[in-house]
Design an enzyme around this catalytic site. Sequence first.
Site, mmCIF file in Angstrom:
data_model
loop_
_atom_site.group_PDB
_atom_site.id
_atom_site.type_symbol
_atom_site.label_atom_id
_atom_site.label_comp_id
_atom_site.label_asym_id
_atom_site.label_seq_id
_atom_site.Cartn_x
_atom_site.Cartn_y
_atom_site.Cartn_z
ATOM 1 N N LYS A 31 -4.977 15.923 -5.269
ATOM 2 C CA LYS A 31 -4.836 15.213 -3.990
ATOM 3 C C LYS A 31 -3.360 15.196 -3.615
ATOM 4 C CE LYS A 31 -5.416 10.585 -3.485
ATOM 5 N NZ LYS A 31 -6.108 9.289 -3.291
ATOM 6 N N ARG A 85 -12.859 5.133 -3.501
ATOM 7 C CA ARG A 85 -12.676 5.164 -4.963
ATOM 8 C C ARG A 85 -11.820 4.008 -5.458
ATOM 9 N NH1 ARG A 85 -7.005 5.341 -5.571
ATOM 10 N NH2 ARG A 85 -6.232 7.463 -5.888
ATOM 11 N N GLN A 114 -8.456 -1.154 2.503
ATOM 12 C CA GLN A 114 -8.768 -1.553 1.125
ATOM 13 C C GLN A 114 -9.496 -2.889 1.072
ATOM 14 O OE1 GLN A 114 -8.696 0.166 -1.538
ATOM 15 N NE2 GLN A 114 -7.729 1.920 -0.604
ATOM 16 N N ASP A 131 -5.019 -12.418 6.316
ATOM 17 C CA ASP A 131 -4.135 -11.305 6.690
ATOM 18 C C ASP A 131 -2.903 -11.907 7.367
ATOM 19 O OD1 ASP A 131 -4.629 -8.015 7.171
ATOM 20 O OD2 ASP A 131 -3.053 -8.920 8.413
ATOM 21 N N ASP A 181 2.067 -5.451 -8.068
ATOM 22 C CA ASP A 181 2.389 -6.865 -8.284
ATOM 23 C C ASP A 181 3.015 -7.508 -7.046
ATOM 24 O OD1 ASP A 181 4.686 -5.366 -8.457
ATOM 25 O OD2 ASP A 181 5.538 -6.431 -10.161
HETATM 26 N N1 NAD Z 1 -3.856 0.999 -6.116
HETATM 27 C C1 NAD Z 1 -4.481 1.941 -5.465
HETATM 28 O O1 NAD Z 1 -5.241 2.732 -6.024
HETATM 29 C C2 NAD Z 1 -4.321 2.039 -3.989
HETATM 30 C C3 NAD Z 1 -5.014 3.024 -3.285
HETATM 31 C C4 NAD Z 1 -4.892 3.058 -1.899
HETATM 32 C C5 NAD Z 1 -4.068 2.138 -1.256
HETATM 33 N N2 NAD Z 1 -3.374 1.248 -1.994
HETATM 34 C C6 NAD Z 1 -2.510 0.266 -1.363
HETATM 35 O O2 NAD Z 1 -3.334 -0.741 -0.788
HETATM 36 C C7 NAD Z 1 -2.612 -1.378 0.257
HETATM 37 C C8 NAD Z 1 -3.497 -1.508 1.479
HETATM 38 O O3 NAD Z 1 -3.810 -0.219 1.971
HETATM 39 P P1 NAD Z 1 -4.750 -0.074 3.238
HETATM 40 O O4 NAD Z 1 -5.084 1.367 3.361
HETATM 41 O O5 NAD Z 1 -5.824 -1.095 3.180
HETATM 42 O O6 NAD Z 1 -3.714 -0.480 4.398
HETATM 43 P P2 NAD Z 1 -4.042 -1.116 5.812
HETATM 44 O O7 NAD Z 1 -2.847 -0.906 6.654
HETATM 45 O O8 NAD Z 1 -5.367 -0.620 6.291
HETATM 46 O O9 NAD Z 1 -4.206 -2.673 5.502
HETATM 47 C C9 NAD Z 1 -3.164 -3.487 5.069
HETATM 48 C C10 NAD Z 1 -3.368 -4.873 5.676
HETATM 49 O O10 NAD Z 1 -2.491 -5.779 5.042
HETATM 50 C C11 NAD Z 1 -1.993 -6.669 6.041
HETATM 51 N N3 NAD Z 1 -0.788 -7.293 5.521
HETATM 52 C C12 NAD Z 1 0.502 -6.861 5.539
HETATM 53 N N4 NAD Z 1 1.294 -7.720 4.865
HETATM 54 C C13 NAD Z 1 0.481 -8.728 4.410
HETATM 55 C C14 NAD Z 1 0.673 -9.904 3.679
HETATM 56 N N5 NAD Z 1 1.867 -10.258 3.218
HETATM 57 N N6 NAD Z 1 -0.409 -10.682 3.428
HETATM 58 C C15 NAD Z 1 -1.636 -10.346 3.852
HETATM 59 N N7 NAD Z 1 -1.875 -9.248 4.568
HETATM 60 C C16 NAD Z 1 -0.834 -8.445 4.835
HETATM 61 C C17 NAD Z 1 -1.831 -5.808 7.271
HETATM 62 O O11 NAD Z 1 -1.807 -6.597 8.443
HETATM 63 C C18 NAD Z 1 -3.090 -4.934 7.174
HETATM 64 O O12 NAD Z 1 -4.188 -5.542 7.826
HETATM 65 C C19 NAD Z 1 -1.367 -0.529 0.463
HETATM 66 O O13 NAD Z 1 -0.308 -1.162 -0.196
HETATM 67 C C20 NAD Z 1 -1.692 0.777 -0.211
HETATM 68 O O14 NAD Z 1 -0.550 1.459 -0.665
HETATM 69 C C21 NAD Z 1 -3.486 1.157 -3.333
#
Ligand code: NAD
Length: 344
Positions: free
Chosen positions: A92, A135, A163, A184, A252
């Site tokens: 990926k 996933r 997510q 949010d 974290d």
């Molecule tokens: N660990 C993993 O395997 C993995 C995989 C994919 C994405 N991620 C991470 O997950 C996170 C979310 O990704 P996504 O695709 O859902 O993004 P997204 O942009 O669809 O959603 C993120 C949401 O968080 C909100 N937000 C921002 N700051 C905030 C805060 N302090 N408190 C509460 N809400 C807040 C935003 O308004 C938005 O609605 C990202 O950090 C991404 O890098 C992790």
Amino acid sequence: MSEPDWEGHISSQINSHMNSRLGKELLYLSRADVAAAGLGMAEIIAALEGMFREKGEGRVEMPPKIGIHTMPDAFIHAMPASIPVRKAAGMKWVGGYPENSMRGLPYVTGLLILNDPETGIPVALMDCTWITAQRTGAATAVAAKYLARSESDAVGILGCGVQGRSNLEALKVLFPLKKAYAYDKHADRALRYAEEMSGQTGIDVVPVSDPKQAVVASDMVVTAGPILRTPHATIQPGWLREGAFASLVDFDSYWHPAALHEADKFCTDDVPQLHHYRDLGYFQNIPAIHADLGELVTGRKAGRETPEERTITCNLGLALDDIAVAPLIYERALEKGIGTWLPL
Ligand SMILES: NC(=O)c1ccc[n+]([C@@H]2O[C@H](COP(=O)([O-])OP(=O)(O)OC[C@H]3O[C@@H](n4cnc5c(N)ncnc54)[C@H](O)[C@@H]3O)[C@@H](O)[C@H]2O)c1
């Protein structure tokens, strides 16, 4: 839930079809094609659990992610993996850009190449937005199966984006969820999420205006805001209640170190990968790792042992997650005749 039949899954008809195209064409699956393949969350959870069993047995290959960083707090990562028993191999190439939402673009985008493991030849190229969302939710569910109380019925979701949605969908497959508290930073997103996810899941999803409300009353907590090298550390000690489980999708970033140190068991999906991130400046103050998910699934390390334990998983997101799921999408697309054949 039964795990997928790893061997002999592909029908002989599809096999001969693939063989005749091998080295001449590949199947391109757009974002819509990938979704239309219609792989269910229960299948994805089972595929990940099977993969983690293989990982726990040491029968997979996955070097730590490498990447480039063209903007602050953004990344484009290369994520290769191989699961021999599944005859699954590929990579990926995925970007995560926190500022994208301001342009109306997804945080996470990218492509996934699936290779034939016997010749190395690419057989499919697919959009990886859907697969990444699904996933990651499924990995939370696998961890929760081993670390959460099975009767958990209330979830707190912090970060109501992609997510936030897929993690709730996945937890719903394994747990008798009745209530979800959605927080949010943008109140309108929590409202929209509550409406949408209540309708979609039948769970009573309530928007809350304070992150503490989403944590203190929940059996399971998912934090899914932006990943930051320096945590904003909003969640304080005393918030995660006794017996609760948390999944740190955003690393974290959301947690005060003292709140993390309240965990009786702190797990992750891959320890070398966690060390790799630590070397890059993340995870400067986290508890000792109790187990990785491979160790939990194979029973090498104990999951939850008492109803009172606080358990946490910080899944970093592995190439193995993607490569466990992509062949299932490819096979389903072949069965349904979805996608576009492109010359190599
Ligand atoms: N660990 C993993 O395997 C993995 C995989 C994919 C994405 N991620 C991470 O997950 C996170 C979310 O990704 P996504 O695709 O859902 O993004 P997204 O942009 O669809 O959603 C993120 C949401 O968080 C909100 N937000 C921002 N700051 C905030 C805060 N302090 N408190 C509460 N809400 C807040 C935003 O308004 C938005 O609605 C990202 O950090 C991404 O890098 C992790």
